[in-house]
Motif scaffolding. Structure first.
Motif, PDB file in Angstrom:
ATOM      1  N   LEU A   1      46.870 -26.457 -41.964  1.00 20.40           N
ATOM      2  CA  LEU A   1      45.446 -27.177 -42.827  1.00 20.40           C
ATOM      3  C   LEU A   1      44.275 -26.978 -42.121  1.00 20.40           C
ATOM      4  N   LYS A   2      43.267 -26.069 -42.359  1.00 21.90           N
ATOM      5  CA  LYS A   2      41.944 -26.455 -41.891  1.00 21.90           C
ATOM      6  C   LYS A   2      41.531 -27.027 -43.350  1.00 21.90           C
ATOM      7  N   LYS A   3      39.832 -27.599 -42.537  1.00 22.84           N
ATOM      8  CA  LYS A   3      38.392 -27.827 -42.711  1.00 22.84           C
ATOM      9  C   LYS A   3      37.728 -27.683 -41.938  1.00 22.84           C
ATOM     10  N   THR A   4      36.594 -26.954 -42.942  1.00 25.55           N
ATOM     11  CA  THR A   4      35.714 -26.688 -42.235  1.00 25.55           C
ATOM     12  C   THR A   4      34.096 -27.099 -43.190  1.00 25.55           C
ATOM     13  N   TYR A   5      32.923 -27.296 -42.413  1.00 27.38           N
ATOM     14  CA  TYR A   5      32.245 -28.108 -42.655  1.00 27.38           C
ATOM     15  C   TYR A   5      30.999 -27.186 -42.376  1.00 27.38           C
ATOM     16  N   THR A   6      30.326 -27.231 -43.465  1.00 28.71           N
ATOM     17  CA  THR A   6      28.899 -25.857 -43.628  1.00 28.71           C
ATOM     18  C   THR A   6      28.251 -26.501 -44.033  1.00 28.71           C
ATOM     19  N   SER A   7      27.312 -26.399 -43.189  1.00 31.72           N
ATOM     20  CA  SER A   7      25.440 -27.301 -43.321  1.00 31.72           C
ATOM     21  C   SER A   7      25.288 -26.341 -45.073  1.00 31.72           C
ATOM     22  N   ARG A   8      23.535 -26.931 -44.694  1.00 28.25           N
ATOM     23  CA  ARG A   8      23.934 -27.062 -46.477  1.00 28.25           C
ATOM     24  C   ARG A   8      22.915 -25.746 -46.780  1.00 28.25           C
ATOM     25  N   PHE A   9      22.537 -25.247 -45.751  1.00 30.42           N
ATOM     26  CA  PHE A   9      22.030 -23.171 -45.609  1.00 30.42           C
ATOM     27  C   PHE A   9      23.297 -22.961 -45.306  1.00 30.42           C
ATOM     28  N   GLY A  10      23.986 -22.887 -45.279  1.00 31.00           N
ATOM     29  CA  GLY A  10      25.487 -22.206 -44.764  1.00 31.00           C
ATOM     30  C   GLY A  10      25.424 -21.981 -43.517  1.00 31.00           C
ATOM     31  N   MET A  11      23.963 -22.120 -42.562  1.00 30.87           N
ATOM     32  CA  MET A  11      23.534 -21.515 -41.168  1.00 30.87           C
ATOM     33  C   MET A  11      24.849 -21.970 -40.028  1.00 30.87           C
ATOM     34  N   ASN A  12      25.470 -23.366 -40.304  1.00 33.73           N
ATOM     35  CA  ASN A  12      26.516 -23.400 -39.492  1.00 33.73           C
ATOM     36  C   ASN A  12      27.781 -23.573 -39.457  1.00 33.73           C
ATOM     37  N   GLN A  13      28.944 -23.384 -39.088  1.00 40.01           N
ATOM     38  CA  GLN A  13      29.852 -24.217 -39.727  1.00 40.01           C
ATOM     39  C   GLN A  13      30.439 -25.415 -38.514  1.00 40.01           C
ATOM     40  N   VAL A  14      31.331 -26.367 -38.886  1.00 38.76           N
ATOM     41  CA  VAL A  14      32.018 -27.047 -38.398  1.00 38.76           C
ATOM     42  C   VAL A  14      33.558 -27.027 -38.412  1.00 38.76           C
ATOM     43  N   HIS A  15      34.088 -26.704 -37.687  1.00 37.76           N
ATOM     44  CA  HIS A  15      35.602 -26.155 -37.831  1.00 37.76           C
ATOM     45  C   HIS A  15      36.629 -26.994 -37.574  1.00 37.76           C
ATOM     46  N   ALA A  16      36.881 -28.284 -38.070  1.00 33.89           N
ATOM     47  CA  ALA A  16      37.293 -29.680 -38.159  1.00 33.89           C
ATOM     48  C   ALA A  16      38.579 -30.012 -37.976  1.00 33.89           C
ATOM     49  N   LEU A  17      39.415 -28.658 -38.616  1.00 32.11           N
ATOM     50  CA  LEU A  17      40.433 -28.226 -38.641  1.00 32.11           C
ATOM     51  C   LEU A  17      40.785 -27.234 -38.895  1.00 32.11           C
ATOM     52  N   THR A  18      41.694 -26.867 -37.561  1.00 32.43           N
ATOM     53  CA  THR A  18      41.395 -25.389 -37.115  1.00 32.43           C
ATOM     54  C   THR A  18      42.747 -24.487 -38.132  1.00 32.43           C
ATOM     55  N   ASN A  19      44.051 -25.505 -37.607  1.00 36.75           N
ATOM     56  CA  ASN A  19      45.844 -24.671 -38.043  1.00 36.75           C
ATOM     57  C   ASN A  19      45.897 -26.151 -38.191  1.00 36.75           C
ATOM     58  N   VAL A  20      46.188 -27.003 -38.792  1.00 37.75           N
ATOM     59  CA  VAL A  20      47.473 -28.016 -38.531  1.00 37.75           C
ATOM     60  C   VAL A  20      48.591 -28.134 -39.486  1.00 37.75           C
ATOM     61  N   ASN A  21      49.870 -27.785 -38.350  1.00 39.09           N
ATOM     62  CA  ASN A  21      50.729 -28.185 -39.553  1.00 39.09           C
ATOM     63  C   ASN A  21      51.967 -28.897 -38.730  1.00 39.09           C
ATOM     64  N   PHE A  22      52.623 -30.419 -39.601  1.00 37.19           N
ATOM     65  CA  PHE A  22      53.147 -31.090 -39.053  1.00 37.19           C
ATOM     66  C   PHE A  22      53.815 -32.281 -40.090  1.00 37.19           C
ATOM     67  N   THR A  23      55.690 -32.494 -39.883  1.00 39.61           N
ATOM     68  CA  THR A  23      55.583 -32.939 -41.061  1.00 39.61           C
ATOM     69  C   THR A  23      56.225 -34.378 -40.611  1.00 39.61           C
ATOM     70  N   VAL A  24      56.400 -35.428 -41.636  1.00 43.06           N
ATOM     71  CA  VAL A  24      56.695 -36.396 -41.808  1.00 43.06           C
ATOM     72  C   VAL A  24      58.257 -36.810 -42.590  1.00 43.06           C
ATOM     73  N   GLU A  25      59.020 -37.060 -41.388  1.00 49.53           N
ATOM     74  CA  GLU A  25      60.517 -37.778 -42.703  1.00 49.53           C
ATOM     75  C   GLU A  25      60.317 -38.980 -43.428  1.00 49.53           C
ATOM     76  N   GLU A  26      61.031 -39.030 -44.264  1.00 52.28           N
ATOM     77  CA  GLU A  26      61.081 -40.761 -44.951  1.00 52.28           C
ATOM     78  C   GLU A  26      61.496 -41.790 -43.930  1.00 52.28           C
ATOM     79  N   GLY A  27      60.468 -43.058 -43.496  1.00 60.42           N
ATOM     80  CA  GLY A  27      61.243 -43.623 -42.689  1.00 60.42           C
ATOM     81  C   GLY A  27      60.976 -43.197 -41.473  1.00 60.42           C
ATOM     82  N   GLU A  28      59.980 -42.265 -40.740  1.00 58.27           N
ATOM     83  CA  GLU A  28      59.537 -42.262 -39.736  1.00 58.27           C
ATOM     84  C   GLU A  28      57.999 -43.156 -39.479  1.00 58.27           C
TER      85      GLU A  28
END
Length: 255
Positions: A9-36
């Motif tokens: 999972l990745k989430k990048t926010y880009t400024s209005r004119f694309g000049m700046n990027q913020v990488h809020a999530l870079t490579n998220v991996n996990f699982t959640v089992e039922e009842g956890e």
């Protein structure tokens, strides 16, 4: 199959004119089992809130996959997202998100009203839930007439009344005093022991120590995790505190 599966999972926010990027999530991996019962922790700016918003389908990921019971969340059409959230997810927020113009009963009924359920059906679902949460005498009161702990119990009832597959909690103890915090955490524990899956974002070591597993986020990725196993709550508290100390070091290495 896990109840929740998060892949690359990745989430990048880009400024209005694309000049700046913020990488809020870079490579998220996990699982959640039922009842956890899983807590997510990390320093401010680590990506916890962004992750919760993406899991809640309140924001779209830049790339990656989120599967809830095998259904890909990120591909659901915008017009169908609200209905999806009502059917599958329950939300508990730090500031309760209750409507002061509605009494507590109507606040709890709101997701069912939006799903066009009949009053008799809603009442049948509410009565045992309100009794279990200890708020039966608060139904005709308004949120502004209640304490923080009472309002959070009302908010939990609203989250549970749809029988969601997953509860997403965002700093649920953040606005509560110490007594109400302890009561809420014990309530979450009982709810989880009854089979409800909970994913909670929190800054509180005390709150996280009640979970069965804690994920730590650093620089937009999962840095480490702790399983409760046979640890006591005190042992879990100590293990979480030690990991947070490691995260705060400028030269912290992956563990």
């Amino acid at each position: 199959m896990p109840l929740l599966e998060v892949k690359n999972l990745k989430k990048t926010y880009t400024s209005r004119f694309g000049m700046n990027q913020v990488h809020a999530l870079t490579n998220v991996n996990f699982t959640v089992e039922e009842g956890e019962y899983v807590a997510i922790m990390g320093e401010s700016g680590a990506g916890k809130t962004t992750l919760l918003n993406v899991l809640a389908a309140l924001d779209r990921p830049t790339s990656g996959s989120i599967l809830l019971n095998g259904q890909e969340i990120s591909t659901i059409q915008d017009s169908k997202l609200s209905a999806f959230r009502r059917r599958h997810l329950g939300f508990v927020f730090q500031d309760f998100n209750l409507l002061d113009t509605f009494n507590n009963q109507d606040n709890i009924f709101l997701p069912l009203v939006l799903s066009n359920e009949k009053y008799r059906t809603m009442k049948r679902k509410l009565d045992p839930l309100a009794q279990e949460l200890g708020i039966s005498d608060l139904m005709k009161k308004f949120p502004y007439e209640c304490s923080g702990g009472q309002k959070q119990r009302v908010a939990i009832a609203r989250a549970l009344i749809t029988k969601p597959e997953l509860i997403l909690a965002d700093e649920p103890t953040g606005a509560l005093d110490s007594r109400s915090t302890e009561e809420l955490l014990m309530l979450f524990q009982r709810i989880n022991e009854a089979g409800q899956t909970i994913l909670m974002v929190t800054h509180s070591v005390k709150a996280a120590s009640h979970a069965k597993r804690v994920l730590f986020i650093k620089d937009g990725t999962v840095f480490h995790q702790i399983y409760r196993g046979d640890k006591s709550r005190e042992g879990m508290y100590e293990a979480i505190s030690d990991t947070l100390s490691l995260l705060s070091r400028e030269d912290g290495r992956h563990v």
